[in-house]
Enzyme design. Structure first.
Site, PDB file in Angstrom:
ATOM      1  N   ALA A   1       0.860  -1.191   0.000  1.00 24.77           N
ATOM      2  CA  ALA A   1       0.000   0.000   0.000  1.00 24.77           C
ATOM      3  C   ALA A   1       0.890   1.234   0.000  1.00 24.77           C
ATOM      4  O   ALA A   1       1.956   1.242   0.619  1.00 24.77           O
ATOM      5  CB  ALA A   1      -0.893   0.007   1.237  1.00 24.77           C
ATOM      6  N   LYS A   2       0.451   2.264  -0.705  1.00 29.72           N
ATOM      7  CA  LYS A   2       1.176   3.538  -0.630  1.00 29.72           C
ATOM      8  C   LYS A   2       0.604   4.277   0.574  1.00 29.72           C
ATOM      9  O   LYS A   2      -0.197   5.217   0.461  1.00 29.72           O
ATOM     10  CB  LYS A   2       1.023   4.338  -1.929  1.00 29.72           C
ATOM     11  CG  LYS A   2       2.042   5.465  -2.050  1.00 29.72           C
ATOM     12  CD  LYS A   2       2.033   6.053  -3.461  1.00 29.72           C
ATOM     13  CE  LYS A   2       3.028   7.211  -3.587  1.00 29.72           C
ATOM     14  NZ  LYS A   2       4.431   6.780  -3.455  1.00 29.72           N
ATOM     15  N   ALA A   3       0.975   3.773   1.740  1.00 29.05           N
ATOM     16  CA  ALA A   3       0.438   4.238   3.013  1.00 29.05           C
ATOM     17  C   ALA A   3       1.377   5.257   3.639  1.00 29.05           C
ATOM     18  O   ALA A   3       2.609   5.071   3.640  1.00 29.05           O
ATOM     19  CB  ALA A   3       0.238   3.057   3.958  1.00 29.05           C
TER      20      ALA A   3
ATOM     21  N   TYR B   1       6.217   5.848   5.189  1.00 25.12           N
ATOM     22  CA  TYR B   1       7.217   6.833   4.786  1.00 25.12           C
ATOM     23  C   TYR B   1       7.910   7.496   5.973  1.00 25.12           C
ATOM     24  O   TYR B   1       8.785   8.341   5.790  1.00 25.12           O
ATOM     25  CB  TYR B   1       6.569   7.879   3.874  1.00 25.12           C
ATOM     26  CG  TYR B   1       6.320   7.332   2.482  1.00 25.12           C
ATOM     27  CD1 TYR B   1       7.208   7.584   1.440  1.00 25.12           C
ATOM     28  CD2 TYR B   1       5.220   6.523   2.229  1.00 25.12           C
ATOM     29  CE1 TYR B   1       7.003   7.050   0.180  1.00 25.12           C
ATOM     30  CE2 TYR B   1       5.000   5.989   0.975  1.00 25.12           C
ATOM     31  CZ  TYR B   1       5.896   6.250  -0.056  1.00 25.12           C
ATOM     32  OH  TYR B   1       5.699   5.717  -1.300  1.00 25.12           O
TER      33      TYR B   1
END
Length: 290
Positions: A158-160, A164
């Site tokens: 997931a680009k959660a 980051y």
């Protein structure tokens, strides 16, 4: 040059289905997405007013939300239309596009079953980070202390937003040492990616890149692999150990923000940006502007 803060700009933002003035796009301090990382986003580029792979980015946006256990309250068609509208309202041309979705403030605890899902889309002018000749000098990368996590320990596909956190820490540490970014290893000590871009190496005329099993298989990464094959280059996706870096000739990173950017140094390892880096950089630049 003075930095214009992102909360105090002219323009508009699409927020929960409506176009509103940029400065009015606000959320409460007790928003779940801020406290618990229940947020997903996309990073996209528009070239000459047209968003590159908009449909694919929206599909990933929805997949990321589903992995994070929530549904986007708008259809893909509505989101794609909204992105186009904001790009147009913000002047067209070359822009960065940032859709984001997050849990709201109805509940403030780990469990947030009843929280509203908010969706916003902002865009801003953002040309390529470097001109071609500057890129061909190559950037310098540090080697990060933090590693990409085991897929059993985090929703790595997931680009959660929460994933980051270690990227920001790693990039800040690298910048303080004079580097442009940091290369991250995976939880088993193998080469993974940079803090916001995938990585490629060259040897004997072939491209080598890590298997994307504990980090995002970036849309730019997929595009570059396809373009490399069109150029007649062999692409080898495999495990790469850091000690192998001394055996590679060229290196470049790829991502929506970075596009294709050659690398001259990773910690103690050096590379010489050459024909393959230039070929892939030019091929990508031409392809996104078709």
């Amino acid at each position: 040059m003075a930095i214009i803060p992102f909360d105090d700009r002219d323009g508009v933002i699409w927020f929960n289905g409506k176009i509103i003035p940029w400065r009015d796009a606000k959320v409460h301090v007790l928003t779940h997405g801020l406290h618990y990382g229940s947020s997903v986003f996309e990073g996209e580029r528009a070239y000459n007013g047209k968003i590159f792979k908009s449909k694919e980015h929206t599909e990933r946006f929805r997949k990321s939300a589903n992995i994070m256990d929530f549904d986007l309250p708008f259809t893909d068609e509505e989101i794609n239309k909204a992105k186009d509208e904001v790009v147009a309202r913000m002047g067209g041309g070359d822009q960065y596009v940032r859709p984001v979705a997050f849990r709201g403030s109805e509940m403030m605890a780990v469990s947030a079953q009843n929280n509203k899902i908010h969706v916003a889309i902002a865009t801003w002018a953002w040309p390529s980070m470097f001109d071609p000749e500057t890129k061909m000098k190559g950037i310098r990368l540090d080697i990060a202390d933090y590693a990409r996590p085991d897929p059993k320990c985090a929703p790595v596909h997931a680009k959660a937003a929460g994933l980051y956190m270690i990227c920001t820490i790693s990039k800040h540490k690298a910048e303080k040492k004079g580097y442009a970014d940091a290369m991250m290893l995976d939880w088993q000590g193998r080469v993974a990616e940079c803090t916001g871009a995938n990585i490629f190496f060259t040897r004997d005329g072939a491209l080598h890149t890590p298997i994307a099993d504990c980090f995002l298989n970036g849309l730019t990464r997929q595009t570059v692999i396809a373009l490399a094959k069109q150029q007649g280059l062999e692409v080898i996706e495999r495990r790469i150990m850091p000690e192998e870096l001394k055996t590679f000739n060229e290196c470049f990173i790829v991502g929506s923000a970075a596009e294709v950017t050659p690398v001259a140094e990773i910690g103690p390892y050096t590379f010489k940006p050459g024909n393959i880096s230039r070929t892939m950089m030019d091929a990508y630049t031409n392809y996104v502007r078709l």
